[in-house]
Design a protein around this motif. Structure first.
Motif, PDB file in Angstrom:
ATOM      1  N   HIS A 211     -18.295 -10.017  12.293  1.00 25.12           N
ATOM      2  CA  HIS A 211     -18.455  -8.642  11.812  1.00 25.12           C
ATOM      3  C   HIS A 211     -19.213  -8.641  10.492  1.00 25.12           C
ATOM      4  CE1 HIS A 211     -17.265  -5.043   9.545  1.00 25.12           C
ATOM      5  NE2 HIS A 211     -16.912  -4.463  10.673  1.00 25.12           N
ATOM      6  N   ARG A 212     -18.822  -9.544   9.599  1.00 24.53           N
ATOM      7  CA  ARG A 212     -19.459  -9.814   8.315  1.00 24.53           C
ATOM      8  C   ARG A 212     -18.920  -8.986   7.166  1.00 24.53           C
ATOM      9  NH1 ARG A 212     -25.855 -10.097   7.961  1.00 24.53           N
ATOM     10  NH2 ARG A 212     -26.139 -11.231   6.028  1.00 24.53           N
ATOM     11  N   ASP A 213     -18.061  -8.042   7.437  1.00 24.86           N
ATOM     12  CA  ASP A 213     -17.382  -7.326   6.351  1.00 24.86           C
ATOM     13  C   ASP A 213     -16.016  -6.872   6.865  1.00 24.86           C
ATOM     14  OD1 ASP A 213     -17.500  -6.759   3.695  1.00 24.86           O
ATOM     15  OD2 ASP A 213     -18.628  -4.899   3.891  1.00 24.86           O
ATOM     16  N   PHE A 214     -15.332  -7.786   7.543  1.00 27.18           N
ATOM     17  CA  PHE A 214     -14.076  -7.465   8.226  1.00 27.18           C
ATOM     18  C   PHE A 214     -12.940  -7.497   7.212  1.00 27.18           C
ATOM     19  CE2 PHE A 214     -10.430  -8.305  11.048  1.00 27.18           C
ATOM     20  CZ  PHE A 214     -10.657  -7.368  12.040  1.00 27.18           C
ATOM     21  N   MET A 215     -12.634  -6.330   6.661  1.00 26.69           N
ATOM     22  CA  MET A 215     -11.570  -6.222   5.662  1.00 26.69           C
ATOM     23  C   MET A 215     -10.922  -4.854   5.782  1.00 26.69           C
ATOM     24  SD  MET A 215     -13.913  -6.011   2.230  1.00 26.69           S
ATOM     25  CE  MET A 215     -15.177  -4.763   2.044  1.00 26.69           C
ATOM     26  N   MET A 216      -9.766  -4.720   5.142  1.00 25.27           N
ATOM     27  CA  MET A 216      -8.947  -3.528   5.325  1.00 25.27           C
ATOM     28  C   MET A 216      -9.642  -2.233   4.926  1.00 25.27           C
ATOM     29  SD  MET A 216      -6.232  -4.167   6.899  1.00 25.27           S
ATOM     30  CE  MET A 216      -4.964  -5.361   7.300  1.00 25.27           C
ATOM     31  N   ARG A 217     -10.633  -2.328   4.065  1.00 23.08           N
ATOM     32  CA  ARG A 217     -11.369  -1.132   3.662  1.00 23.08           C
ATOM     33  C   ARG A 217     -12.274  -0.607   4.776  1.00 23.08           C
ATOM     34  NH1 ARG A 217     -12.555  -0.566  -2.561  1.00 23.08           N
ATOM     35  NH2 ARG A 217     -13.757   1.351  -2.636  1.00 23.08           N
ATOM     36  N   ASN A 218     -12.587  -1.473   5.745  1.00 23.96           N
ATOM     37  CA  ASN A 218     -13.450  -1.080   6.857  1.00 23.96           C
ATOM     38  C   ASN A 218     -12.690  -0.897   8.163  1.00 23.96           C
ATOM     39  OD1 ASN A 218     -15.801  -0.986   5.352  1.00 23.96           O
ATOM     40  ND2 ASN A 218     -16.211  -3.163   5.616  1.00 23.96           N
ATOM     41  N   LEU A 219     -11.364  -0.874   8.082  1.00 22.28           N
ATOM     42  CA  LEU A 219     -10.529  -0.590   9.248  1.00 22.28           C
ATOM     43  C   LEU A 219      -9.859   0.759   9.016  1.00 22.28           C
ATOM     44  CD1 LEU A 219      -8.923  -4.121   9.758  1.00 22.28           C
ATOM     45  CD2 LEU A 219     -10.936  -3.156  10.899  1.00 22.28           C
ATOM     46  N   MET A 220      -9.971   1.649  10.005  1.00 25.17           N
ATOM     47  CA  MET A 220      -9.448   3.006   9.865  1.00 25.17           C
ATOM     48  C   MET A 220      -8.148   3.157  10.647  1.00 25.17           C
ATOM     49  SD  MET A 220     -11.855   4.137   7.974  1.00 25.17           S
ATOM     50  CE  MET A 220     -11.389   5.863   7.850  1.00 25.17           C
ATOM     51  N   VAL A 221      -7.195   3.872  10.046  1.00 20.51           N
ATOM     52  CA  VAL A 221      -5.903   4.099  10.693  1.00 20.51           C
ATOM     53  C   VAL A 221      -5.971   5.368  11.535  1.00 20.51           C
ATOM     54  CG1 VAL A 221      -3.442   4.475  10.334  1.00 20.51           C
ATOM     55  CG2 VAL A 221      -4.713   2.978   8.771  1.00 20.51           C
ATOM     56  N   GLY A 222      -5.779   5.227  12.845  1.00 19.55           N
ATOM     57  CA  GLY A 222      -5.802   6.377  13.732  1.00 19.55           C
ATOM     58  C   GLY A 222      -4.484   7.127  13.710  1.00 19.55           C
ATOM     59  N   ALA A 223      -4.471   8.301  14.333  1.00 17.41           N
ATOM     60  CA  ALA A 223      -3.245   9.103  14.395  1.00 17.41           C
ATOM     61  C   ALA A 223      -2.128   8.343  15.101  1.00 17.41           C
ATOM     62  CB  ALA A 223      -3.529  10.422  15.115  1.00 17.41           C
ATOM     63  N   ASP A 224      -2.511   7.417  15.995  1.00 15.45           N
ATOM     64  CA  ASP A 224      -1.521   6.616  16.730  1.00 15.45           C
ATOM     65  C   ASP A 224      -1.209   5.296  16.018  1.00 15.45           C
ATOM     66  OD1 ASP A 224      -3.920   5.356  17.044  1.00 15.45           O
ATOM     67  OD2 ASP A 224      -3.903   5.342  19.236  1.00 15.45           O
ATOM     68  N   GLU A 225      -1.695   5.153  14.764  1.00 17.11           N
ATOM     69  CA  GLU A 225      -1.494   3.951  13.942  1.00 17.11           C
ATOM     70  C   GLU A 225      -2.285   2.754  14.449  1.00 17.11           C
ATOM     71  OE1 GLU A 225       1.604   3.902  11.160  1.00 17.11           O
ATOM     72  OE2 GLU A 225       0.206   5.578  11.183  1.00 17.11           O
ATOM     73  N   ARG A 226      -3.159   2.960  15.429  1.00 17.33           N
ATOM     74  CA  ARG A 226      -4.054   1.882  15.864  1.00 17.33           C
ATOM     75  C   ARG A 226      -5.262   1.831  14.921  1.00 17.33           C
ATOM     76  NH1 ARG A 226      -6.526   2.510  21.358  1.00 17.33           N
ATOM     77  NH2 ARG A 226      -7.731   0.703  20.678  1.00 17.33           N
ATOM     78  N   LEU A 227      -5.737   0.633  14.685  1.00 17.96           N
ATOM     79  CA  LEU A 227      -6.860   0.455  13.779  1.00 17.96           C
ATOM     80  C   LEU A 227      -8.187   0.581  14.525  1.00 17.96           C
ATOM     81  CD1 LEU A 227      -5.604  -2.586  11.645  1.00 17.96           C
ATOM     82  CD2 LEU A 227      -5.701  -0.172  10.951  1.00 17.96           C
TER      83      LEU A 227
END
Length: 368
Positions: A211-227
């Motif tokens: 991915h090359r920038d795989f970090m928590m700032r680039n993962l979004m939390v959905g309404a179902d808590e899935r990233l």
């Protein structure tokens, strides 16, 4: 590098600023028929997130109360084709990514589904690693799915020239421009030897999709808590160690070593079971966790040297000073890793000389 959480509050449409009237007119002409056919409300357009590149993201509402994202990427500065290619790869691998609803390739406008307004990093508290555990395990599962789908010849190679170009950002921008230091011949030799050792270790690892920038700032939390996954347009085919290093040695949040090791071990175990690493994998590489962890450390070191250079460049060339505020985290990572491996101790001394800090004395009595 994607730079931050999207704004969640209502922002007046006038907050969207256009420097080029012709581009604004082209955008309005593109959006009008889409707004009619998809029941969108153009007057609700507002900034969604900043980006370290020339790309920006806007959010607008639909009549039914849902929202969409607009990518504004001037084609003379940003190529949207890698975004489109990698989006399809991630989606095929089973990861949640924005859906591409419309794309004007000529002008660099794209309409996307909205993965939500909260990044995973906003759900984390550095003082409470226990609560962060489940989010990291979910991120690890995404990473395994992404890597399992890897095929050579699809994405650009993360090869030696690219690794070295990235490393060169550290002396060119962090040392020479930010620190305004000129290295002696001996210091240049120290840096060159350290870079040789880092690149050799990086290239020894087998290649997967990165991915090359795989970090928590680039993962979004959905309404179902899935990233869901964002900021994937720079993906390459390269060292299997890269994305787990990005995740655990994060640009914007730090964890104690025991937490980092715990999650990295869980990733390593899942990767071996998936045939990505270890004796049952095509390469046979990574069967020993100690060797794997060392390789992840060296990969993280390459990334941190690069990012320190990038953050200096963003500040000094691009007028975005907020990035350099995170530079001490990178220097701390660099010092921590260089202090862990004997062959990198000259690099540690060099960084200490540059930063005006001295390594803590008393190593014979345990680290202080």
């Amino acid at each position: 590098m994607h730079t931050g959480a999207v704004h969640t509050g209502a922002v007046h449409a006038s907050a969207v600023h256009w420097t080029d009237p012709a581009r604004q007119a082209a955008f309005n002409a593109w959006l009008a028929p889409l707004a009619a056919s998809l029941q969108l409300r153009p007057e609700s357009l507002r900034p969604a997130s900043a980006d370290a590149s020339f790309r920006r993201y806007l959010r607008l509402d639909a009549v039914d109360g849902t929202s969409r994202i607009v990518m504004d990427a001037p084609p003379d500065k940003e190529d949207c084709r890698p975004f489109v290619q990698v989006q399809a790869l991630l989606q095929a691998a089973g990861l949640r990514v924005p859906q591409i609803l419309a794309w004007d390739e000529t002008h660099g406008f794209m309409l996307l589904s909205d993965l939500g307004a909260q990044t995973a990093i906003e759900r984390l508290d550095p003082a409470n690693p226990a609560a962060a555990h489940a989010w990291y395990l979910q991120a690890v599962d995404l990473l395994i799915d992404w890597q399992r789908a890897s095929r050579p010849g699809v994405l650009p190679a993360y090869d030696e020239p690219l690794l070295r170009r990235e490393l060169q950002l550290f002396p060119d921008w962090y040392i020479a421009r930010h620190r305004q230091a000129t290295l002696t011949d001996a210091q240049q030799t120290t840096l060159a030897r350290a870079f040789d050792a880092i690149v050799a270790q990086n290239l020894a690892a087998p290649s997967v999709y990165v991915h090359r920038d795989f970090m928590m700032r680039n993962l979004m939390v959905g309404a179902d808590e899935r990233l869901g996954v964002l900021d994937f347009q720079d993906a390459v085919y390269g060292p299997v160690t890269y994305d787990i290093a990005s995740l655990m040695r994060d640009a914007f949040i730090s964890w104690e070593e025991d937490f980092v090791i715990d999650i990295t071990v869980r990733y390593w175990e899942k990767a071996r079971r998936a045939g990505i690493l270890g004796a049952a994998s095509g390469s046979g590489w990574g069967a020993d966790f100690g060797d794997f962890y060392r390789a992840v450390d060296f990969m993280a070191l390459q990334r941190h040297l690069k990012v320190a250079g990038i953050f200096a460049r963003l500040t000094l060339r691009d007028g975005k000073p907020k990035y350099l505020a995170d530079a001490p985290r990178f220097i701390a990572y660099i010092r921590q890793t260089a202090g862990r491996y004997r062959e990198l101790s000259p690099l540690l001394r060099l960084v200490d000389e540059l930063e005006g800090t001295q390594a803590a004395m008393g190593y014979a009595f345990g680290r202080v």
